[in-house]
Design an enzyme around this catalytic site. Structure first.
Site, mmCIF file in Angstrom:
data_model
loop_
_atom_site.group_PDB
_atom_site.id
_atom_site.type_symbol
_atom_site.label_atom_id
_atom_site.label_comp_id
_atom_site.label_asym_id
_atom_site.label_seq_id
_atom_site.Cartn_x
_atom_site.Cartn_y
_atom_site.Cartn_z
ATOM 1 N N GLY A 48 28.658 -53.572 -4.056
ATOM 2 C CA GLY A 48 29.180 -53.155 -2.755
ATOM 3 C C GLY A 48 28.056 -52.756 -1.829
ATOM 4 O O GLY A 48 27.232 -53.581 -1.478
ATOM 5 N N PHE A 49 28.039 -51.495 -1.429
ATOM 6 C CA PHE A 49 27.033 -50.950 -0.514
ATOM 7 C C PHE A 49 27.033 -51.689 0.819
ATOM 8 O O PHE A 49 26.011 -52.131 1.309
ATOM 9 C CB PHE A 49 25.635 -50.969 -1.144
ATOM 10 C CG PHE A 49 25.516 -50.076 -2.337
ATOM 11 C CD1 PHE A 49 25.212 -48.738 -2.203
ATOM 12 C CD2 PHE A 49 25.758 -50.583 -3.614
ATOM 13 C CE1 PHE A 49 25.127 -47.913 -3.308
ATOM 14 C CE2 PHE A 49 25.673 -49.763 -4.726
ATOM 15 C CZ PHE A 49 25.363 -48.427 -4.577
ATOM 16 N N HIS A 50 28.244 -51.809 1.393
ATOM 17 C CA HIS A 50 28.382 -52.411 2.712
ATOM 18 C C HIS A 50 29.745 -52.036 3.289
ATOM 19 O O HIS A 50 30.590 -51.465 2.610
ATOM 20 C CB HIS A 50 28.212 -53.937 2.664
ATOM 21 C CG HIS A 50 29.225 -54.645 1.829
ATOM 22 N ND1 HIS A 50 29.041 -54.891 0.485
ATOM 23 C CD2 HIS A 50 30.442 -55.149 2.136
ATOM 24 C CE1 HIS A 50 30.094 -55.527 0.017
ATOM 25 N NE2 HIS A 50 30.973 -55.694 0.996
ATOM 26 N N ALA A 51 29.912 -52.372 4.545
ATOM 27 C CA ALA A 51 31.192 -52.246 5.236
ATOM 28 C C ALA A 51 31.415 -53.552 5.984
ATOM 29 O O ALA A 51 30.512 -54.379 6.082
ATOM 30 C CB ALA A 51 31.165 -51.065 6.208
ATOM 31 N N HIS A 96 31.890 -49.064 1.234
ATOM 32 C CA HIS A 96 32.437 -48.993 -0.122
ATOM 33 C C HIS A 96 31.393 -49.400 -1.149
ATOM 34 O O HIS A 96 30.530 -50.235 -0.895
ATOM 35 C CB HIS A 96 33.709 -49.826 -0.262
ATOM 36 C CG HIS A 96 33.564 -51.255 0.147
ATOM 37 N ND1 HIS A 96 33.496 -51.652 1.465
ATOM 38 C CD2 HIS A 96 33.466 -52.377 -0.588
ATOM 39 C CE1 HIS A 96 33.372 -52.963 1.518
ATOM 40 N NE2 HIS A 96 33.347 -53.431 0.279
#
Length: 134
Positions: A48-51, A96
């Site tokens: 993840g580690f993004h929007a 997230h």
């Protein structure tokens, strides 16, 4: 208000087993344009580690478990995903992360749009800056 928006899916079945149905505009709150899943995630490797600017998704852990962290730029909340009859809504502009995948984890994700790299926000600093300017 909680950042974690859980969707409970009906479990159908009988002595032969269980069946969970996901349907666009019924228990999934958008038209489904893309489906993908994560499997074989290495121990200790988060994802993840993004929007997303516009994309909306529902994540369902169909096997095993993982820890989902949702972050609106102000607060963070965590939820263990471990039930194939429960989904987590990942709304637009929600940072997230997924952590602590079990060896048998299969994380299914249903998306409202086709893949578009331009919709991703991959820098947390940029994400917070965009949230503060809305």
């Amino acid at each position: 208000m909680s950042l974690i928006k859980l969707i409970e899916f009906d479990v159908l079945g009988d002595e032969r087993g269980q069946l969970v149905v996901l349907e666009a505009m019924k228990n999934v709150p958008f038209e489904i344009k893309r489906v993908y899943y994560l499997t074989g995630t290495k121990a200790g490797v988060p994802r993840g580690f993004h929007a997303h600017k516009e994309l909306v998704q529902v994540a369902v852990c169909v096997s095993g478990k993982c820890l989902m962290i949702m972050d609106d730029g102000v607060k963070k909340e965590k939820v263990w995903m471990s039930s194939p009859s429960q989904g987590v809504l990942i709304d637009r502009m929600m940072w997230h992360e997924m952590h602590e995948f079990s060896a048998d984890c299969v994380l299914l994700v249903i998306a409202s749009e086709l893949y578009d790299e331009n919709d991703y926000i991959r820098s947390y600093a940029d994400f917070v800056g965009m949230i503060n300017n809305e």
